[in-house]
Enzyme design. Structure first.
Site, PDB file in Angstrom:
ATOM      1  N   SER A 115      15.737  61.642  45.614  1.00 37.30           N
ATOM      2  CA  SER A 115      16.518  62.600  45.129  1.00 37.30           C
ATOM      3  C   SER A 115      17.687  61.944  44.572  1.00 37.30           C
ATOM      4  O   SER A 115      18.100  60.724  45.050  1.00 37.30           O
ATOM      5  CB  SER A 115      17.184  63.161  46.380  1.00 37.30           C
ATOM      6  N   TYR A 139      21.360  62.236  54.020  1.00 34.44           N
ATOM      7  CA  TYR A 139      19.941  62.722  53.172  1.00 34.44           C
ATOM      8  C   TYR A 139      19.716  61.508  52.004  1.00 34.44           C
ATOM      9  O   TYR A 139      18.653  61.056  51.861  1.00 34.44           O
ATOM     10  CB  TYR A 139      20.307  63.888  52.659  1.00 34.44           C
ATOM     11  N   LYS A 143      16.758  58.823  51.739  1.00 38.20           N
ATOM     12  CA  LYS A 143      15.935  58.545  50.878  1.00 38.20           C
ATOM     13  C   LYS A 143      15.766  57.113  50.248  1.00 38.20           C
ATOM     14  O   LYS A 143      14.812  56.728  49.852  1.00 38.20           O
ATOM     15  CB  LYS A 143      16.063  59.639  49.718  1.00 38.20           C
TER      16      LYS A 143
END
Lengths: 310, 310
Positions: A115, A139, A143
């Site tokens: 992402s 997050y 990733k």
């Protein structure tokens, strides 16, 4: 051959499974998610289970697994709110899958959805292939860690990996999830569905965007690319056009029956303000990945998927 | 307050423990390694145990732990040869320590020794603060993953972290370990000790270097720096001067009784050829970290540590 899709009940996952099922060939498609994804499609087998259960994650890689599409994750807002759960889903479950591939010894193509959340700390506009990732949410951290591990697992010959750094994907159907970028879909989806929407960011807030169709196309392309073309660095940034909340609403408005108002949420606004506004990847273009051309193209693609009853 | 040092029996760890013990103050220094480090120093308590045992790793963070120096690792060659062990020591053990800090809830300063092994794939010469890390060995991958996690643990307030990307540290005493950079110390240490040495890289092979003294000084400085000075990005590259195998041997030769010959090992040469040749960090200088001035300075520092009997 078996093709595994994790997160198969999700927005991207379910579209990917439908695209895979529409392609000719004998491959079995193993579609897994927390609840059994209810696909009534040829060659698709649904498997319900929790990826944070290491035994379940390990069981998914069978000796004939040739491609893994690992899409399952706890999205940005959720991983920020629940650090332990985010770590288990976004980091540990990915490691369990990678370890399972290593121990199986068959080196499947492993396509991982990373992402643009790996960028933070006020990155350049646009972000390019040379921009160092500096995640400022858990997050994005998780990733980035998985990308880094996937590169090493690939170098060692345990998998044949490809991570795609996805821009904001729209238009996501259904109820809002806990993604910090949920507004980019809701600001289109909700008024078109006849519902008013309170947008949690300022109208001038921009983010790099891509359509669902282009993402599915990119995932299939990532599965087909040769290892030589990918080279040693297996992380590919996808180009995402810059879209402001205002632009998205302006493009949706002619098709809308609901209205949009703006009430910025300080937490979401802060992440957007110091995050990635647009991405431009020369490498993705060289490798044959295509991007969305305009906000209007993204909206038009979405409108075509709606049934008249919506 | 308690100061924890992992890898305390190692080259850097034992020098750090001695430096900590020489500083005034009431802090207890908990020095841990696989075998009990045999320090006969005031306020130093030795703890033998295996960091890959999660229970042991967790037990090391006590409620009064104010500073953690996490130095323990399986070095580059070892982590390349034994992927599972490298992952357990370099990645999982670090996570266990970080988790222990999070669960203890006291936000200790956490100083982590990362490495220029995070750079690979033919990085610029010199590597600077803006160079994106692209590890090409598992050791570098594991260090980069831990840096990334340490940033996020810091942002969330679980620790107050600082990762130092160390250049090649010399002169390491004793028998060669499995570090791919072991030659930078051996080419000095062995001939000075009267032993012939066969160097596994070409004479023109260069690597960024720093002396043991400057590294210990940098670790102490990292422990003392304010959080505000460090800011959001807790990884600091240390400046390492470029030294070729030939330069190191030339500087050692006037003090040597042994001889050096060169028989390049293809695997080690390949890592060196595509790795980091020199580092120049403006940020480290701004933060007050000092680098070694010359190869001669490094050798002189080493000679001063030798007893006449060596």
């Amino acid at each position: 051959m078996r093709i595994l899709v994790t997160g198969a009940a999700g927005h991207i996952g379910s579209a990917l499974v439908r695209a895979l099922a529409s392609r000719p060939g004998p491959a079995e498609i193993a579609a897994t998610d927390l609840g059994a994804p209810g696909f009534d499609l040829p060659r698709v087998r649904s498997l319900a289970g929790d990826l944070t259960d290491a035994g379940f994650a390990r069981s998914l890689i069978t000796p004939d697994t040739g491609i893994v599409f690992h899409l399952a994750s706890l999205v940005s807002g959720g991983a920020e709110q629940d650090f332990e759960l985010g770590t288990r889903i976004n980091l540990d479950a990915t490691r369990d899958l990678l370890e399972s591939c290593r121990l199986a010894g068959r080196r499947p193509r492993f396509v991982f959805t990373s992402s643009i959340a790996v960028y933070g700390g006020d990155p350049p506009d646009p972000v390019t292939d040379d921009t160092p990732p500096r995640p400022r949410i858990s997050y994005g951290t998780q990733k980035l860690v998985c990308e880094t591990l996937l590169n090493d697992y690939t170098r060692r010959g345990y998998v044949d990996g490809c991570s795609l750094r996805l821009p904001g994907v729209l238009v996501r159907p259904g109820a809002p999830n806990t993604a910090l970028t949920g507004w980019i879909s809701a600001i289109v989806r909700e008024p078109i569905a006849g519902r008013d929407y309170v947008c949690p960011v300022r109208p001038d807030t921009r983010i790099a965007c891509i359509s669902l169709g282009r993402v599915v196309e990119s995932l299939l392309h990532a599965a087909d690319l040769s290892s030589d073309a990918l080279g040693a660095d297996r992380t590919v940034l996808l180009t995402g056009i810059s879209a402001s909340a205002r632009q998205l609403w302006d493009a949706a408005r002619p098709h809308a029956r609901g209205r949009v108002s703006f009430e910025p949420d300080a937490r979401i606004q802060a992440v957007m303000d110091t995050g990635c506004k647009a991405t431009l990847s020369a490498r993705a273009a060289r490798l044959g990945f295509r991007h969305s051309a305009s906000v209007e193209e993204i909206i038009t693609e979405y409108l075509a998927t709606l049934s008249p009853a919506t």
